[in-house]
Design an enzyme around this catalytic site. Structure first.
Site, PDB file in Angstrom:
ATOM      1  N   GLU A 180      73.484  10.783  47.458  1.00 50.08           N
ATOM      2  CA  GLU A 180      73.487  10.247  48.815  1.00 50.08           C
ATOM      3  C   GLU A 180      73.020   8.793  48.703  1.00 50.08           C
ATOM      4  O   GLU A 180      71.974   8.521  48.110  1.00 50.08           O
ATOM      5  CB  GLU A 180      72.521  11.047  49.699  1.00 50.08           C
ATOM      6  CG  GLU A 180      72.614  10.567  51.132  1.00 50.08           C
ATOM      7  CD  GLU A 180      71.660  11.262  52.093  1.00 50.08           C
ATOM      8  OE1 GLU A 180      71.004  12.243  51.706  1.00 50.08           O
ATOM      9  OE2 GLU A 180      71.583  10.776  53.237  1.00 50.08           O
ATOM     10  N   LYS A 216      62.928  10.477  46.481  1.00 52.35           N
ATOM     11  CA  LYS A 216      63.363   9.189  47.019  1.00 52.35           C
ATOM     12  C   LYS A 216      62.471   8.746  48.174  1.00 52.35           C
ATOM     13  O   LYS A 216      62.235   7.562  48.348  1.00 52.35           O
ATOM     14  CB  LYS A 216      64.808   9.296  47.504  1.00 52.35           C
ATOM     15  CG  LYS A 216      65.816   8.957  46.426  1.00 52.35           C
ATOM     16  CD  LYS A 216      67.193   8.828  47.035  1.00 52.35           C
ATOM     17  CE  LYS A 216      68.016  10.048  46.701  1.00 52.35           C
ATOM     18  NZ  LYS A 216      69.333  10.074  47.284  1.00 52.35           N
ATOM     19  N   ARG A 235      65.406  21.103  38.715  1.00 51.49           N
ATOM     20  CA  ARG A 235      65.329  19.646  38.721  1.00 51.49           C
ATOM     21  C   ARG A 235      64.265  19.170  37.733  1.00 51.49           C
ATOM     22  O   ARG A 235      63.369  19.907  37.361  1.00 51.49           O
ATOM     23  CB  ARG A 235      65.094  19.098  40.120  1.00 51.49           C
ATOM     24  CG  ARG A 235      63.814  19.511  40.804  1.00 51.49           C
ATOM     25  CD  ARG A 235      63.600  18.719  42.110  1.00 51.49           C
ATOM     26  NE  ARG A 235      64.786  18.684  42.949  1.00 51.49           N
ATOM     27  CZ  ARG A 235      65.260  17.590  43.557  1.00 51.49           C
ATOM     28  NH1 ARG A 235      64.634  16.439  43.417  1.00 51.49           N
ATOM     29  NH2 ARG A 235      66.322  17.628  44.316  1.00 51.49           N
TER      30      ARG A 235
HETATM   31  P1  ATP Z   1      65.474  13.174  45.983  1.00 52.08           P
HETATM   32  O1  ATP Z   1      64.820  14.506  45.916  1.00 52.08           O
HETATM   33  O2  ATP Z   1      64.958  12.218  44.976  1.00 52.08           O
HETATM   34  O3  ATP Z   1      65.537  12.594  47.354  1.00 52.08           O
HETATM   35  P2  ATP Z   1      68.150  14.094  46.314  1.00 52.08           P
HETATM   36  O4  ATP Z   1      68.524  15.394  45.723  1.00 52.08           O
HETATM   37  O5  ATP Z   1      67.939  14.089  47.742  1.00 52.08           O
HETATM   38  O6  ATP Z   1      66.950  13.463  45.499  1.00 52.08           O
HETATM   39  P3  ATP Z   1      70.763  13.044  45.967  1.00 52.08           P
HETATM   40  O7  ATP Z   1      71.236  11.672  46.127  1.00 52.08           O
HETATM   41  O8  ATP Z   1      71.268  14.068  46.899  1.00 52.08           O
HETATM   42  O9  ATP Z   1      69.208  12.980  45.988  1.00 52.08           O
HETATM   43  O10 ATP Z   1      70.983  13.539  44.478  1.00 52.08           O
HETATM   44  C1  ATP Z   1      72.205  13.456  43.801  1.00 52.08           C
HETATM   45  C2  ATP Z   1      72.250  14.511  42.735  1.00 52.08           C
HETATM   46  O11 ATP Z   1      71.164  14.345  41.841  1.00 52.08           O
HETATM   47  C3  ATP Z   1      72.129  15.891  43.325  1.00 52.08           C
HETATM   48  O12 ATP Z   1      73.102  16.730  42.730  1.00 52.08           O
HETATM   49  C4  ATP Z   1      70.745  16.318  42.984  1.00 52.08           C
HETATM   50  O13 ATP Z   1      70.681  17.696  42.832  1.00 52.08           O
HETATM   51  C5  ATP Z   1      70.485  15.565  41.679  1.00 52.08           C
HETATM   52  N1  ATP Z   1      69.050  15.330  41.495  1.00 52.08           N
HETATM   53  C6  ATP Z   1      68.215  14.694  42.326  1.00 52.08           C
HETATM   54  N2  ATP Z   1      66.957  14.712  41.866  1.00 52.08           N
HETATM   55  C7  ATP Z   1      66.995  15.376  40.682  1.00 52.08           C
HETATM   56  C8  ATP Z   1      66.012  15.752  39.707  1.00 52.08           C
HETATM   57  N3  ATP Z   1      64.723  15.428  39.847  1.00 52.08           N
HETATM   58  N4  ATP Z   1      66.421  16.434  38.620  1.00 52.08           N
HETATM   59  C9  ATP Z   1      67.716  16.749  38.457  1.00 52.08           C
HETATM   60  N5  ATP Z   1      68.682  16.441  39.333  1.00 52.08           N
HETATM   61  C10 ATP Z   1      68.341  15.778  40.439  1.00 52.08           C
HETATM   62 MG    MG Z   2      70.155  15.563  48.178  1.00 53.37          MG
END
Ligand code: ATP
Ligand code: MG
Length: 561
Positions: free
Chosen positions: A36, A272, A262
């Site tokens: 995102e 984030k 994760r």
């Molecule tokens: P955050 O928790 O940092 O806000 P998010 O999942 O909301 O991260 P996205 O932009 O939706 O952020 O993430 C893009 C991809 O990266 C998704 O498929 C998510 O599952 C993966 N991702 C995000 N954080 C991690 C992590 N700590 N370890 C592994 N994969 C991750």
């Molecule tokens: Mg997300």
């Protein structure tokens, strides 16, 4: 990209893919990385990037870079740009243009109408708060909305009016009609669309209804022909909904969702929201502050794409959440830098040395190996003259014990690549106690660093010629947080910020070859650690960031087994 290839041991995701391929359920592997664009990427995302692009590569498939841009209130072009830069910098290629969920809004809207016509979705007038209250809890069933029984015709008309902007933000939603008694809260008539007036980075104000993640994500995957939709564990409970939506549209391609744990790392935060707060409240200088776990911060710190990919390969993928020791990440970094970083001399806290018996105007140029680990790397020229800088720490007025091998009155040390020098005198400011300069003599027979008389000189100091040294700024970074789990003690992660995580040295002196390095180049300052050139550098004044010290705590742990 041999480093990701060589370490692709099997894991449960590969097992699933292997079985899907051998059973004929799938003919190919298409994955996606779906960020995102509401912030910069961090090392956790790198795990997902390495996994998705790595699988595509090893199965000769394809991995899409797709922006999940369904929430315009928080999304910006700046993030779209930075994410593309970061994925490319990590060494991955998404084969052409990046894709955008917002390009599919029209299709999604049509499919939503299909669900309405089939009496599988309805327009609800409850507020967000009421919907939450009606949904019930894990122990109490949900309650039906009074608007749940609207006719398909009425729902179609209302939904169209929602789209046409006839209702204020939040006044209505479109909800799936599933099951308010389901044990899975996600199945209790989840919201599919909400009304939000916000300018979308790509769609402008074309839309005022936006699809929710659960409705949109499976459709995005389906449109792109994704075979394996890999996401993190918190989406496990959403999988029934992912499948339910696609089951209602049976002619659509139906990807398989697979969840993995994760990445968490100690001494850092990785959401984030928290990273955004560090930036907005100016606890760091920006998303690319070298203490941030963001990809851009790590790049500026001196991490290489190879070291990050190596790390992601070593941690593997599992179904169980765990926390990885940051020492492992730094170990991967040191291993990579040890192979590639040029060795250089830099004096961080300088002390003047005068070599009394060395001719005043003489300059000698010594050859110094660029990297003993890499015979191909050649040598560079290092100027030597009568006045030099050494490290303040490399001199004592009195040797503290027999194991002290640095400079002190009467003691002899080797100057790396140059001569033995012996301390004969020093000057001190009696009022402050500050050592002003050290006087030495050199032994011409020790040229290049040794003599034939069997004399043992144990200590070796790094040095920089006073008239050739380039004045530099050096930024010494340590971990941003002093606690393993920031916020564990007080509930506020900001409480664990280490106020001393950045120390700036403004009087450092570096050998001339260092002033020629380009931004982000990684070097080893002998005896000090790995450093990289900061983009703040100017021609007259280089700036170096300490990437990591030389001491490898992980290697020790590994040896002890
Ligand atoms: P955050 O928790 O940092 O806000 P998010 O999942 O909301 O991260 P996205 O932009 O939706 O952020 O993430 C893009 C991809 O990266 C998704 O498929 C998510 O599952 C993966 N991702 C995000 N954080 C991690 C992590 N700590 N370890 C592994 N994969 C991750
Ligand atoms: Mg997300």
């Amino acid at each position: 990209m041999s480093d990701t290839d060589k370490k692709s041991p099997s894991n449960f995701i590969r097992d699933i893919i292997d079985s899907d391929l051998s059973s004929g359920k799938r003919a190919e592997v298409i994955t996606r990385f779906p960020p995102e664009p509401n912030g910069y990427l961090h090392i956790g995302h790198a795990k997902s990037i390495c996994l998705n692009f790595g699988l595509a590569k090893s199965y000769s498939g394809k991995c899409n870079l797709r922006f999940d841009d369904t929430n315009p209130a928080k999304e910006e072009q700046e993030y779209i740009d930075s994410i593309q830069n970061d994925v490319a910098w990590l060494g991955f290629d998404w084969g052409g243009e990046a894709l955008y969920a917002s390009d599919y809004f029209e299709d999604m809207y049509e499919w939503a109408k299909r669900l309405i016509k089939a009496d599988l979705a309805y327009v609800d007038d409850l507020t967000a708060e009421e919907i939450r209250a009606y949904r019930g809890t894990l122990t109490t069933p949900g309650k039906e909305s009074p608007y749940r029984t609207r006719s398909a015709q009425e729902n179609l008309e209302l939904f169209e009016k929602m789209k046409d902007g006839e209702f204020p933000d939040g006044a209505k939603t479109l909800r799936a009609k599933i099951d308010l008694t389901s044990g899975n809260l996600n199945m209790r008539d989840p919201v599919m669309y909400r009304i939000v007036r916000a300018v979308h980075p790509r769609q402008g104000d074309k839309w005022c209804i936006y699809p929710m993640y659960d409705w949109a994500h499976g459709l995005e995957d389906s449109i792109e022909g994704i075979t394996h939709s890999i996401c993190t564990l918190e989406f496990e409970d959403h999988r029934p909904l992912y499948d339910w939506f696609l089951n209602q549209l049976p002619e659509l391609h139906h990807p398989r969702q697979i969840e993995f744990a994760r990445l968490n790392i100690n001494y850092t935060v990785m959401s984030k929201r928290m990273l955004m707060q560090l930036v907005k409240d100016k606890h760091v200088s920006g998303w690319d502050d070298p203490r941030m776990p963001s990809i851009s911060g790590m790049k500026r710190r001196g991490y290489t794409p190879e070291s990050i990919r190596d790390f992601c390969g070593r941690i593997g993928v599992a179904k169980v959440a765990s926390t990885v020791d940051i020492a492992l990440l730094e170990h991967c970094l040191r291993e990579d830098l040890n192979k590639r970083a040029l060795r250089r001399m830099a004096v961080l806290k300088p002390l003047k040395v005068v070599i009394d018996n060395y001719p005043e105007d003489q300059v000698e140029w010594f050859d110094g190996e660029n990297n003993p680990e890499d015979p191909e790397s050649g040598t560079r020229k290092i100027p030597f003259s009568r006045e030099l800088w050494i490290e303040q720490d490399d001199f004592r007025e009195e040797a503290p014990n027999k194991k002290y091998f640095r400079l002190a009155p009467g003691k002899e040390v080797r100057l790396k690549h140059a001569y033995y020098i012996k301390c004969v005198d020093y000057k001190k400011d009696e009022s402050t106690g500050e050592i002003l300069e050290v006087h030495c003599t050199y032994d011409p027979a020790s040229r290049g660093g040794g003599t034939d008389d069997g004399r043992k000189v144990k200590g070796t100091s790094h040095w920089v010629s006073a008239s050739h040294g380039v004045k530099s700024e050096v930024r010494l970074y340590s971990h941003l947080f002093s606690a393993e789990t920031p916020g564990a003690a007080t509930g506020n992660f900001l409480d664990d910020i280490d106020a001393d995580s950045l120390e700036i040295l403004t009087d450092a002196l570096v050998e001339p070859a260092l002033a020629e390095e380009a931004a982000f180049a990684g070097v080893q300052f002998l005896r000090q650690g790995y450093f990289c050139v900061d983009p703040d550098s100017t021609k007259d004044r280089p700036v170096f960031n300490r990437t990591v010290t030389l001491r490898d705590t992980w290697a020790k742990v590994e040896k002890q087994g």
